[in-house]
Scaffold this active site. Structure first.
Site, PDB file in Angstrom:
ATOM      1  N   HIS A  68     -11.479  43.866  17.668  1.00  0.00           N
ATOM      2  CA  HIS A  68     -11.204  42.504  18.122  1.00  0.00           C
ATOM      3  C   HIS A  68      -9.738  42.342  18.526  1.00  0.00           C
ATOM      4  O   HIS A  68      -9.412  41.716  19.539  1.00  0.00           O
ATOM      5  CB  HIS A  68     -11.585  41.534  16.999  1.00  0.00           C
ATOM      6  CG  HIS A  68     -11.169  40.125  17.238  1.00  0.00           C
ATOM      7  ND1 HIS A  68     -10.082  39.555  16.614  1.00  0.00           N
ATOM      8  CD2 HIS A  68     -11.673  39.164  18.058  1.00  0.00           C
ATOM      9  CE1 HIS A  68      -9.949  38.305  17.030  1.00  0.00           C
ATOM     10  NE2 HIS A  68     -10.892  38.036  17.900  1.00  0.00           N
ATOM     11  N   GLU A  71      -9.147  43.869  21.861  1.00  0.00           N
ATOM     12  CA  GLU A  71      -9.666  42.971  22.905  1.00  0.00           C
ATOM     13  C   GLU A  71      -8.592  41.948  23.307  1.00  0.00           C
ATOM     14  O   GLU A  71      -8.318  41.737  24.487  1.00  0.00           O
ATOM     15  CB  GLU A  71     -10.925  42.253  22.389  1.00  0.00           C
ATOM     16  CG  GLU A  71     -11.460  41.163  23.290  1.00  0.00           C
ATOM     17  CD  GLU A  71     -11.737  39.873  22.530  1.00  0.00           C
ATOM     18  OE1 GLU A  71     -11.082  38.856  22.845  1.00  0.00           O
ATOM     19  OE2 GLU A  71     -12.596  39.871  21.619  1.00  0.00           O
ATOM     20  N   HIS A  72      -7.961  41.329  22.300  1.00  0.00           N
ATOM     21  CA  HIS A  72      -6.893  40.359  22.603  1.00  0.00           C
ATOM     22  C   HIS A  72      -5.773  41.018  23.404  1.00  0.00           C
ATOM     23  O   HIS A  72      -5.257  40.441  24.359  1.00  0.00           O
ATOM     24  CB  HIS A  72      -6.304  39.806  21.298  1.00  0.00           C
ATOM     25  CG  HIS A  72      -7.035  38.627  20.749  1.00  0.00           C
ATOM     26  ND1 HIS A  72      -6.418  37.423  20.505  1.00  0.00           N
ATOM     27  CD2 HIS A  72      -8.330  38.452  20.375  1.00  0.00           C
ATOM     28  CE1 HIS A  72      -7.295  36.566  20.013  1.00  0.00           C
ATOM     29  NE2 HIS A  72      -8.467  37.160  19.915  1.00  0.00           N
ATOM     30  N   GLU A 143      -7.077  32.252  14.185  1.00  0.00           N
ATOM     31  CA  GLU A 143      -8.499  32.405  14.516  1.00  0.00           C
ATOM     32  C   GLU A 143      -9.303  32.673  13.227  1.00  0.00           C
ATOM     33  O   GLU A 143     -10.369  32.098  13.002  1.00  0.00           O
ATOM     34  CB  GLU A 143      -8.685  33.557  15.524  1.00  0.00           C
ATOM     35  CG  GLU A 143     -10.110  33.663  16.049  1.00  0.00           C
ATOM     36  CD  GLU A 143     -10.262  34.744  17.127  1.00  0.00           C
ATOM     37  OE1 GLU A 143      -9.282  35.452  17.435  1.00  0.00           O
ATOM     38  OE2 GLU A 143     -11.390  34.882  17.647  1.00  0.00           O
TER      39      GLU A 143
END
Lengths: 432, 425
Positions: A68, A71-72, A143
């Site tokens: 994840h 991905e950012h 997040e």
């Protein structure tokens, strides 16, 4: 060489090409739509946290949340942020990471080729710096905090933690505030090298486009990069026992009433392709018959006020794991769990008859056709199926092959109380 | 795309047919318009749930769902929507088009008949609604009202709006109140139902591969029930002067702070300057390239989300962000700086163009979504004028940088709401 697969019943045609060094690309032309949507996905998700690093031959266990985090950071370029380049073209870009894959996408009405070029370029050109990795930690921390206050999300992961003893599916996709602090650019590059090779990726495009032209563009973009063939990716998973880890887990949060999730763990895993697709379809049909909004059980529980109309049941069919989750908000999780177990046992004794089976098959046919209104849904679903060696468009055909016997067998075998866990969110007192 | 057909049924229901060949489905939406007011908002919100419990022909919830499922998984749902100071009760029927179902040709007709049956022929007991259904649905509705707290982001926004508009009808929660719910019984709700059907202005929208004249004839054949004189829905109060900024803090046992800022713009979808406000909002916080995302998230790493959005019928602008409790002052200062920059015209040509392009993209893709197009039509009806995509794009194209700066002066901060941890940061 482009292959064209025609789905007469769906009135759809898919164009596909295997592109060197091993990427399968797909185009679904949709005449008359304004939106053009492209997705570039890799078969790398949060569960792929232990593997042999490409080119080093060394085993690596990465901190939770790396896929994840990567991905950012892939949106970062030497010259700035990729979002801005899409913005200039009037396109909107996004990405998501789940347990098994990471996908990058954009949606646009104009400048499609330019947008596709940006998508292909930025995903294939990582640029990670220590400074930008550090800066991202604050964002991802928020997040994670946001999800900590989301009761459904917490209940979901609490249940996975109860169902699985070792499998990394039990770990939150974004990791924890503590685990992401250990992430640095080196580990991102190692993951990237191992999993972002075209032969572990796919491209899917949908919209009013010229399929051959799109496939040529993808091919040209990859051709200039001198890829070497990739050997087999070695993912290391712990041996997961058939037994669940715990049968009950509870957390208190600020909610208006309790939430119950019941989970059933798959014990026979390792399938892909049609066998897995059929299992997914059979199980979904079965769950709809037992727990769906027209089932006798659902209606009894609704009238008793034990469930509301958001109560639902769903099945996940991955190669390495699988589970069913049933649940929703309830005034009395203890009583609801008991009633669900009784309902399952009753249904297992009585079985499902052919008429009921046909009713639900017809319903699922309609639901699949309806899903075609959403280009995003098709595009987001397709790669995840492709990585499991399933062609999503074969759905109606496989659905036709399913029999009432399949469903009855599955009802007994899968809803096995020995492999059932319960997760409950209980309300914290919160009024001031 | 073919022209939309608009015609009125003898009983006053406005029918809109949106022909398109893009989809495999037919979408049917029936809207009832209500004044948003404390007196009966709870009844309108509860009513669809009771009607969905059954009709004379399908006397239980289960029989109704089974009947819908026979139509290849047709779904009939009811939603409560707030647009300005207006409550909409919306029935949605989503059907697969016959042409994908060999041997079928009556799906639309049967779907419409079920919708009509559900609305006009409820299960009765002693001349009113069945007591058991009303009791059970009251219990379910109580959970809906109480359930707002479960989604902290939505809760924070609702709380900010409640505080900000506490003396206006807009502060009324679209699902109503527990106090009112307790007062409702089978008799009172049935009386309300009769009035509701008689007086609520109604629109029926159908979108899909439809021949307009035939479809209208079919609708006319089915929706024949008598109605009375329509009640007019008063306009939304938009021009409310802002005095001092109001600060509201609420303590909850949570892991993340939720910051919501409520602004008044005085501009609605009906105003010529609305499109300048749309650009304003886009540059400020509608996109990843916008000021809020860039400055709160990308530069300061304070948040995962930070955006602004408009309430186009009430003339409000909202900013929402999830942050660490201790970063309240810091985040607020950055947001204020972005607002000040907007008013001072501190945004680039690129900010402006990117926002224009992004909005253009949004308008165009609405045409790929039948529900979005219907929603746009409803917004247009409320504003007094339904625009086509081409017209909307023209309006946006005529907006200048000066227009954006001019409307920036009208954007006034009214309320700052912060959800913090118990005991503060």
């Amino acid at each position: 060489m482009t292959r064209v697969i025609e789905y007469e019943h769906l009135k759809e045609k898919i164009y596909t090409r295997r592109i060197e060094p091993g990427l399968d690309a797909f185009v679904l032309p949709k005449k008359g739509f304004n939106k053009k949507y492209a997705i570039f996905a890799t078969n790398f998700g949060s569960i792929d946290s232990h593997f042999i690093v490409e080119g080093e031959g060394k085993e690596l266990l990465v901190p939770d949340g790396v896929a994840h985090f990567l991905e950012h950071k892939l949106f970062e370029e030497e010259s700035g942020n990729v979002f801005d380049r899409f913005a200039v073209l009037g396109a909107s870009s996004n990405a998501f990471t789940n347990f098994t894959n990471t996908a990058y996408l954009f949606s646009t009405t104009d400048n499609f080729s330019e947008c596709l070029e940006i998508l292909l370029d930025f995903v294939q050109e990582p640029y990670f710096t220590t400074e930008s990795v550090e800066k991202e930690k604050g964002i991802i921390e928020q997040e994670i905090r946001m999800y900590e206050d989301n009761p459904q999300w917490r209940n979901f992961f609490n249940l996975l933690d109860a169902l699985y003893q070792y499998h990394p599916v039990k770990i939150d996709i974004a990791g924890t505030v503590e685990s992401i602090r250990q992430i640095d650019k080196d580990v991102l590059y190692k993951c990237y090298r191992t999993f972002y090779h075209p032969s572990n990726m796919t491209v899917f495009v949908v919209g009013d486009v010229d399929a051959e032209h799109v496939l040529d563009q993808v091919e040209a973009n990859l051709a200039k990069r001198n890829y070497q063939p990739l050997g087999e990716i070695k993912r290391l998973f712990p041996e997961e026992p058939e037994e669940i880890a715990r049968d009950y887990v509870e957390q208190s949060l600020v909610v208006s009433q309790p939430i119950l999730n019941l989970g059933f763990k798959e014990h026979d895993v390792g399938y892909d392709g049609k066998a897995l697709f059929k299992r997914e379809i059979v199980t979904s049909l079965m769950l709809d018959m037992v727990f769906g909004s027209s089932s006798p059980l659902y209606n009894e529980l609704y009238e008793e006020g034990l469930i509301d109309d958001e109560f639902e049941a769903g099945y996940v069919a991955e190669v390495g794991y699988g589970h069913t989750i049933v649940g929703g908000e309830t005034s009395d999780p203890e009583k609801l769990a008991g009633r669900l177990v009784e309902g399952i046992q009753r249904r297992q004794r009585e079985g499902i008859d052919a008429g009921t089976f046909e009713h639900y098959r017809r319903k699922m046919t309609g639901e699949f056709l309806k899903s075609f209104n959403s280009l995003e849904y098709i595009a987001n679903s397709f790669p995840a199926y492709h990585f499991r060696k399933i062609n999503f468009f074969d759905y109606l055909q496989v659905l036709q092959e399913v029999t009432v016997e399949d469903v009855n067998r599955r009802l007994v075998e899968h809803l096995d109380l020995k492999r059932m866990a319960r997760s409950v969110i209980v309300p914290k007192t919160w009024k001031q | 795309m073919a022209e939309m057909l608009h015609r009125r049924l003898p009983n006053g229901i406005n029918v809109f047919i949106h022909p398109t060949k893009k989809f495999k489905t037919i979408l049917v939406q029936l809207f009832f318009h209500r004044q948003l007011r404390r007196e009966d908002v709870t009844q309108s919100a509860l009513l669809p749930a009771v009607l969905q419990r059954g009709s004379a022909k399908y006397p239980s919830r289960r029989q109704l769902v089974l009947r819908l499922e026979e139509l290849y998984g047709a779904e009939l749902t009811a939603d409560i929507v707030k647009k300005g100071e207006r409550q909409l009760v919306v029935y949605t029927l989503d059907l697969v088009h016959d042409q994908y179902l060999p041997g079928e040709n009556r799906i639309l007709q049967e779907g419409l008949e079920i919708l009509h049956e559900l609305l006009t022929n409820p299960v009765l007991e002693n001349g009113v609604f069945r007591e058991e259904y009303v009791r059970q649905e009251k219990e379910q509705h109580e959970k809906v009202i109480k359930g707002l707290i479960n989604d902290k982001i939505a809760y924070a926004i609702e709380r900010c709006l409640q505080e900000m508009c506490r003396e206006e009808p807009f502060s009324v929660f679209k699902y109503g109140t527990l106090e009112q719910l307790r007062e409702i019984d089978a008799t009172s709700l049935f009386g309300f139902y009769r009035r509701f059907m008689q007086e609520s202005p109604a629109e029926l929208h159908l979108s899909g591969d439809l021949e307009p004249e035939q479809t209208f004839a079919l609708v006319q054949e089915i929706f024949r029930f008598d109605r009375g004189t329509e009640a007019s829905v008063p306009p939304t109060q938009v021009h409310i002067p802002v005095k001092d900024v109001r600060y509201v803090t609420e303590e909850l046992d949570v892991n993340q702070g939720k910051l919501v800022l409520g602004f008044r713009t005085g501009l609605t979808y009906a105003d010529a300057d609305y499109f300048a406000l749309l650009l304003y909002n886009g540059i400020l916080g509608g996109f990843p390239h916008s000021k809020l995302f860039q400055n709160v998230r990308e530069k300061a790493s304070l948040a995962y989300y930070a955006y602004s959005r408009l309430e186009k019928h009430k003339g409000l602008l909202l900013i929402s962000s999830g942050i660490e409790f201790k970063n309240y002052e810091k985040t607020l200062a950055i947001i204020r700086k972005q607002i000040a920059d907007m008013a001072a015209g501190n945004f680039s040509r690129e900010d402006f163009d990117n926002t224009y392009n992004g909005l253009r993209n949004q308008f165009l893709v609405e045409e790929d979504n039948p529900a979005a197009l219907i929603n746009r039509t409803v917004d247009g009806i409320l504003a007094g004028r339904v625009w086509t995509t081409t017209e909307l794009l023209q309006k946006m194209q005529s907006v200048t940088r000066d227009d954006v700066v001019r409307v920036a002066e009208q954007v006034k901060l009214d309320t700052v709401y912060f959800m913090t941890r118990r005991g503060g940061a």
